[in-house]
Each structure stands twice: as structure tokens, then as C-alpha cells.
Motif scaffolding. Sequence first.
Motif, short mmCIF file in Angstrom:
data_model
loop_
_atom_site.label_atom_id
_atom_site.label_comp_id
_atom_site.label_asym_id
_atom_site.label_seq_id
_atom_site.Cartn_x
_atom_site.Cartn_y
_atom_site.Cartn_z
N SER A 1 0.85 -1.18 0.00
CA SER A 1 0.00 0.00 0.00
C SER A 1 0.89 1.23 0.00
O SER A 1 2.08 1.17 0.31
CB SER A 1 -0.93 0.01 1.22
OG SER A 1 -0.20 0.17 2.41
N MET A 2 0.29 2.35 -0.37
CA MET A 2 1.02 3.62 -0.37
C MET A 2 0.08 4.72 0.07
O MET A 2 -1.14 4.60 -0.02
CB MET A 2 1.59 3.91 -1.76
CG MET A 2 0.57 4.18 -2.83
SD MET A 2 1.28 4.41 -4.48
CE MET A 2 1.30 2.69 -5.04
N THR A 3 0.65 5.80 0.56
CA THR A 3 -0.14 6.94 0.96
C THR A 3 -0.52 7.75 -0.27
O THR A 3 0.34 8.10 -1.08
CB THR A 3 0.64 7.84 1.93
OG1 THR A 3 0.99 7.08 3.08
CG2 THR A 3 -0.21 9.03 2.37
N GLY A 4 -1.81 8.02 -0.42
CA GLY A 4 -2.27 8.82 -1.54
C GLY A 4 -1.91 10.28 -1.35
O GLY A 4 -1.64 10.73 -0.23
N PRO A 5 -1.91 11.06 -2.43
CA PRO A 5 -1.49 12.46 -2.36
C PRO A 5 -2.38 13.33 -1.47
O PRO A 5 -1.88 14.11 -0.69
CB PRO A 5 -1.56 12.93 -3.81
CG PRO A 5 -1.58 11.70 -4.63
CD PRO A 5 -2.23 10.65 -3.79
N LYS A 6 -3.71 13.16 -1.58
CA LYS A 6 -4.59 14.05 -0.84
C LYS A 6 -5.78 13.29 -0.26
O LYS A 6 -5.67 12.62 0.74
CB LYS A 6 -5.07 15.20 -1.72
CG LYS A 6 -3.99 16.20 -2.08
CD LYS A 6 -3.52 17.00 -0.87
CE LYS A 6 -2.46 18.02 -1.27
NZ LYS A 6 -1.98 18.78 -0.11
N TYR A 7 -6.92 13.36 -0.94
CA TYR A 7 -8.16 12.83 -0.41
C TYR A 7 -8.52 11.48 -1.03
O TYR A 7 -7.67 10.67 -1.29
CB TYR A 7 -9.28 13.86 -0.58
CG TYR A 7 -8.99 15.15 0.14
CD1 TYR A 7 -9.10 15.24 1.52
CD2 TYR A 7 -8.60 16.28 -0.57
CE1 TYR A 7 -8.82 16.42 2.19
CE2 TYR A 7 -8.33 17.48 0.10
CZ TYR A 7 -8.44 17.54 1.48
OH TYR A 7 -8.17 18.70 2.13
#
Length: 206
Positions: free
Chosen positions: A26-32
Motif C-alpha cells: 500500500s502507499m499513501t495517496g497524495p490528498k483525499y
Amino acid sequence: TLYAGVTDRIWELRRQAPGELVIVSSMTGPKYGYYNMGLDPGRHRLYCPDTFLDTTYVIDTAARKVVKTLREGRVPFSAAMDHERGLAFISNVMSHDLSIFDVASDTFVASVELRPHGAFDIALDASSPAAYVTSGFYAGGIMAWDRASARRTAFFPLEDQPDAPTAAVLFPSLGKLFFAGTPDGVYGVGRLALPSGEASQLFLYG
């Protein structure tokens, strides 16, 4: 490989056994949050529309970082990839159009006006220039669109069907498009026969 995004996270899933998908990273998305993302597997690019910020992020799935920010259209909802033509299509709900980008350079090519209907999900037929866009605004229905000539060829109103169609999945070999909507707050799934445009309701659930 399948990517799914919710809130600020994007998960990578792979098939482990028939009918079974497992999360491998998994990865952290840029915003929402993200709705319908588009994948260009050859270039390791994931196109992520962010409806809240009128932005589509291009993520390098190998490096796990944003490499480009695209800003065309209002309230981008869905991304679809035309691998043969090297194009990315982004549907924009509030500007009532499709934004087209060249995937080699991620530069804006053109927009296709779809007024008075809003543009939600996009389903492309890989075997032909045909494309279908769901529209939940101003008499909901599904637009048939020719991406070779960049023009709308038909509009199928969905009377007595889920009248705010959003998600769509096309099965060209069956000659059918399945769509989801929320008529009166009740979730539903319908089916559109092609090319006749005859719609039928499969089920509702609320």
C-alpha cells in the motif's frame, strides 16, 4: 495487478488463487479519496482523480510517488486508458466534459463537451473506438461516444432504471454494459443491451 484507493490510501492487490485477491502493498495517496483510477501498466503509471481538489495525480507505481499533477476540468471522477492510442481520458462531473491527455508526456490534448449531461464513469471498448459515459445529471442516462472522431453518437435515457448512473463495466463480447446508480438513495444495478440501448434493472438494495 489491481489498485484500489480509499481516503488517503492506495492498495496494490494481486491474484493469489482463482477468485482470491490479496493485498501485497500500500502507499499513501497524495490528498483525499479516489474513485475510478486508470492504470498504464507499461509505464507504471496510475491516474488518480481527486474530485475534491479538481486534480488528477499521476503516480509512478514503481517509485511510489506523484510524478505529475493534471488540472483540467471540474470534479474529475474517473480515468480510463486507451492503450492503442496512447491516451488517458478523465471524466469531469461539474464541467460536463472529458479531458484527454497524451500518456507519453502527460500533456493536455483536448476536451470533449458533453453538456447538458455530467460525466461520471467511462467504459472503453478495446476492440473498437466506442466508449460509454455514465451521466447522472439532467435526466440520467448513458452516452455512447466515438473516441476516434471525438463526438457523441447516442444518448440512452434510463427511465425507471437507476437514474443516477455512476460506475459502468462493459462486456463487448456479450454486447452488454452493466451500470450502478442510486435512485432515490437506493443502490441499484442495471444492464444496457448494445447497440439497441434497451435497459433492464437487475436488482436494488438499500
